[in-house]
Design an enzyme around this catalytic site. Sequence first.
Site, PDB file in Angstrom:
ATOM      1  N   TYR A  41       8.529  29.225 -24.659  1.00  0.00           N
ATOM      2  CA  TYR A  41       9.292  30.417 -24.240  1.00  0.00           C
ATOM      3  C   TYR A  41      10.808  30.231 -24.283  1.00  0.00           C
ATOM      4  CZ  TYR A  41       4.891  30.438 -21.440  1.00  0.00           C
ATOM      5  OH  TYR A  41       3.604  30.331 -20.989  1.00  0.00           O
ATOM      6  N   CYS A  87       5.997  14.009 -32.165  1.00  0.00           N
ATOM      7  CA  CYS A  87       6.355  14.156 -33.574  1.00  0.00           C
ATOM      8  C   CYS A  87       6.474  15.624 -33.903  1.00  0.00           C
ATOM      9  CB  CYS A  87       5.294  13.519 -34.444  1.00  0.00           C
ATOM     10  SG  CYS A  87       5.471  11.761 -34.486  1.00  0.00           S
ATOM     11  N   GLU A  88       7.521  16.215 -33.432  1.00  0.00           N
ATOM     12  CA  GLU A  88       7.682  17.652 -33.621  1.00  0.00           C
ATOM     13  C   GLU A  88       9.126  18.013 -33.282  1.00  0.00           C
ATOM     14  OE1 GLU A  88       4.336  19.777 -33.010  1.00  0.00           O
ATOM     15  OE2 GLU A  88       5.302  21.662 -32.525  1.00  0.00           O
ATOM     16  N   ARG A 138       7.257  24.455 -21.873  1.00  0.00           N
ATOM     17  CA  ARG A 138       7.831  25.785 -21.641  1.00  0.00           C
ATOM     18  C   ARG A 138       9.074  26.076 -22.497  1.00  0.00           C
ATOM     19  NH1 ARG A 138       9.446  27.737 -17.436  1.00  0.00           N
ATOM     20  NH2 ARG A 138       8.501  29.799 -17.517  1.00  0.00           N
ATOM     21  N   GLU A 169      -0.500  37.617  -4.798  1.00  0.00           N
ATOM     22  CA  GLU A 169      -0.928  36.393  -5.495  1.00  0.00           C
ATOM     23  C   GLU A 169       0.231  35.608  -6.083  1.00  0.00           C
ATOM     24  OE1 GLU A 169      -5.035  38.050  -7.437  1.00  0.00           O
ATOM     25  OE2 GLU A 169      -3.224  38.227  -8.642  1.00  0.00           O
ATOM     26  N   PRO A 170       1.138  35.124  -5.255  1.00  0.00           N
ATOM     27  CA  PRO A 170       2.245  34.352  -5.833  1.00  0.00           C
ATOM     28  C   PRO A 170       1.806  32.962  -6.283  1.00  0.00           C
ATOM     29  CG  PRO A 170       2.401  34.389  -3.437  1.00  0.00           C
ATOM     30  CD  PRO A 170       1.215  35.243  -3.801  1.00  0.00           C
ATOM     31  N   GLY A 171       2.271  32.541  -7.422  1.00  0.00           N
ATOM     32  CA  GLY A 171       1.986  31.187  -7.908  1.00  0.00           C
ATOM     33  C   GLY A 171       3.286  30.424  -8.053  1.00  0.00           C
ATOM     34  N   ARG A 172       4.100  30.883  -9.013  1.00  0.00           N
ATOM     35  CA  ARG A 172       5.362  30.210  -9.335  1.00  0.00           C
ATOM     36  C   ARG A 172       6.251  30.022  -8.103  1.00  0.00           C
ATOM     37  NH1 ARG A 172       7.669  30.570 -14.471  1.00  0.00           N
ATOM     38  NH2 ARG A 172       6.418  32.423 -14.866  1.00  0.00           N
TER      39      ARG A 172
HETATM   40  N1  LLP Z   1      -1.977  36.979 -10.552  1.00  0.00           N
HETATM   41  C1  LLP Z   1      -2.298  37.174 -11.834  1.00  0.00           C
HETATM   42  C2  LLP Z   1      -3.405  38.049 -12.178  1.00  0.00           C
HETATM   43  C3  LLP Z   1      -1.588  36.512 -12.850  1.00  0.00           C
HETATM   44  O1  LLP Z   1      -1.912  36.721 -14.112  1.00  0.00           O
HETATM   45  C4  LLP Z   1      -0.529  35.634 -12.501  1.00  0.00           C
HETATM   46  C5  LLP Z   1       0.199  34.915 -13.529  1.00  0.00           C
HETATM   47  C6  LLP Z   1      -0.233  35.446 -11.134  1.00  0.00           C
HETATM   48  C7  LLP Z   1      -0.968  36.148 -10.189  1.00  0.00           C
HETATM   49  C8  LLP Z   1       0.865  34.540 -10.653  1.00  0.00           C
HETATM   50  O2  LLP Z   1       2.112  34.941 -11.089  1.00  0.00           O
HETATM   51  P1  LLP Z   1       3.409  34.141 -10.600  1.00  0.00           P
HETATM   52  O3  LLP Z   1       3.603  34.419  -9.142  1.00  0.00           O
HETATM   53  O4  LLP Z   1       3.168  32.709 -10.846  1.00  0.00           O
HETATM   54  O5  LLP Z   1       4.516  34.685 -11.431  1.00  0.00           O
HETATM   55  N2  LLP Z   1       2.687  30.318 -18.266  1.00  0.00           N
HETATM   56  C9  LLP Z   1       3.719  31.278 -17.931  1.00  0.00           C
HETATM   57  C10 LLP Z   1       3.343  32.116 -16.732  1.00  0.00           C
HETATM   58  C11 LLP Z   1       2.064  32.872 -16.918  1.00  0.00           C
HETATM   59  C12 LLP Z   1       1.711  33.674 -15.715  1.00  0.00           C
HETATM   60  C13 LLP Z   1       0.358  34.253 -15.869  1.00  0.00           C
HETATM   61  N3  LLP Z   1      -0.093  35.000 -14.765  1.00  0.00           N
HETATM   62  C14 LLP Z   1       5.012  30.529 -17.674  1.00  0.00           C
HETATM   63  O6  LLP Z   1       5.023  29.295 -17.796  1.00  0.00           O
HETATM   64  O7  LLP Z   1       6.026  31.136 -17.379  1.00  0.00           O
END
Ligand code: LLP
Length: 441
Positions: free
Chosen positions: A338, A365-366, A334, A294-297
């Site tokens: 973070y 305003c922060e 971000r 499940e890649p997102g980033r």
């Molecule tokens: N699967 C599950 C169950 C997850 O919780 C996540 C991310 C992913 C897949 C995707 O992970 P990735 O490949 O994107 O690393 N808001 C934070 C990131 C939170 C990620 C939450 N879960 C940021 O801006 O760094």
Amino acid sequence: MNERDTLKINSRGHLEIGGMDTTDITVKFGTPLYVFDERHIRDMMSVYRETIAKEYEGNGLVLYASKAFSCTAIYAIAKQENIGIDVVSGGELYTALKAGFPAEKIYMHGNNKLVNELEFALESKVGTIVVDSYREADLLDSLCSAKKVKQDVLIRINPGIEAHTHEFVQTARTDSKFGFSVADGTASEITAYILSKNNLNLKGFHCHIGSQIFEKQSFVLAVNKVMDFMADIKKTLKYEAATLNIGGGFGIWYNSEDPKLKLNDYADYLKTLIKAVKIKSKENNLNLPYLVIEPGRSIIGEAGITLYTVGAIKEIPGVKKYVAVDGGMFDNPRYALYQSKYTALLANRACEPCTEKVSIAGKCCESGDLIAVDVPLPKAESGDILAVLSTGAYNYSMASNYNRNFIPPAVLVKDGKAEYIVKPQNYEDLVRNDVVPEYLK
Ligand code: LLP
């Protein structure tokens, strides 16, 4: 700049994305603006898909973790690329369905799915629901019973590995709000419980060890832990899981501290993971599981940049210089959340040497409304176009209307053309849901 040619500096000395001059983009669409390179997104989706096809006989599925960036166009691309998606809310599910995304290829996550979200998922015939609590198991089972359907589910387990950018830790700690711990036995208890439910069809297990991870070994460790657990469950409960979902988390380049990975490197992550699955299957006498990632980033992060116009410039002699832009924490929270480090450059003067260190401030305003702190830049002037790189993931999706600023629109660049995928907001959008009660009028 970027080996995959997403970003280039052209002969005019301007930053280009996906073959388009960013200054031309801003003339047409204004700033602040999110810009995405479609080819980059498709390359990333297909490298994962093809690696599973080649190295694992296609016995698996890539899911795009759409929390990284959710809008109808991205689901349309994922659909064309023949991959699945992961959604974590009714809103993401609705957006995906609106884009015509096939429900059977949707995995639904969430540690506290609402009753109406579960009902919505069942009505839309979502392929798989990843169960993360006893309450959810009970709710889902009774909703399925009422609807006379059987739902495929996975159980989210916590293998006791926490991974971060440059390190991972093995821990028996069970203080995460996600998953059921292998170490304290709750993972096997929930497995037995779900197996006893008539309307839930347990397909296997899911884990996700973290995000922005570069160490291959942490994924191998996760595979090993989960597959040892699978072997244990086979022995004790006579249940062999068919599916193993190992989550997302592959890292991307943000700044000089991060490695710049190529398509091949991402294929290598997956190959390493697949190798570990094959070894463990043999060792533990398990059938090769259907493998889900499940890649997102890593799919969307480096595909996107944010373009701003420089406004006020303020120097506090001997202390700091602020370059303020027309965006801020409302389009990219971000740094505030973070202290994430980004690379910024002047898109209209991209060849000029960096001569000073500045902090890029937003317009909220922060005091903490910063995009980057003490980053090198040429001497910026009001009116310059400032580009912040690698903002494709978790920027738009985490944006807000704080201070009643507009969430910036987004455009998709393909074959030298840019088109809106998220239109600009207007003042009316900001008050659309506001109501003044009669007695206040
Ligand atoms: N699967 C599950 C169950 C997850 O919780 C996540 C991310 C992913 C897949 C995707 O992970 P990735 O490949 O994107 O690393 N808001 C934070 C990131 C939170 C990620 C939450 N879960 C940021 O801006 O760094």
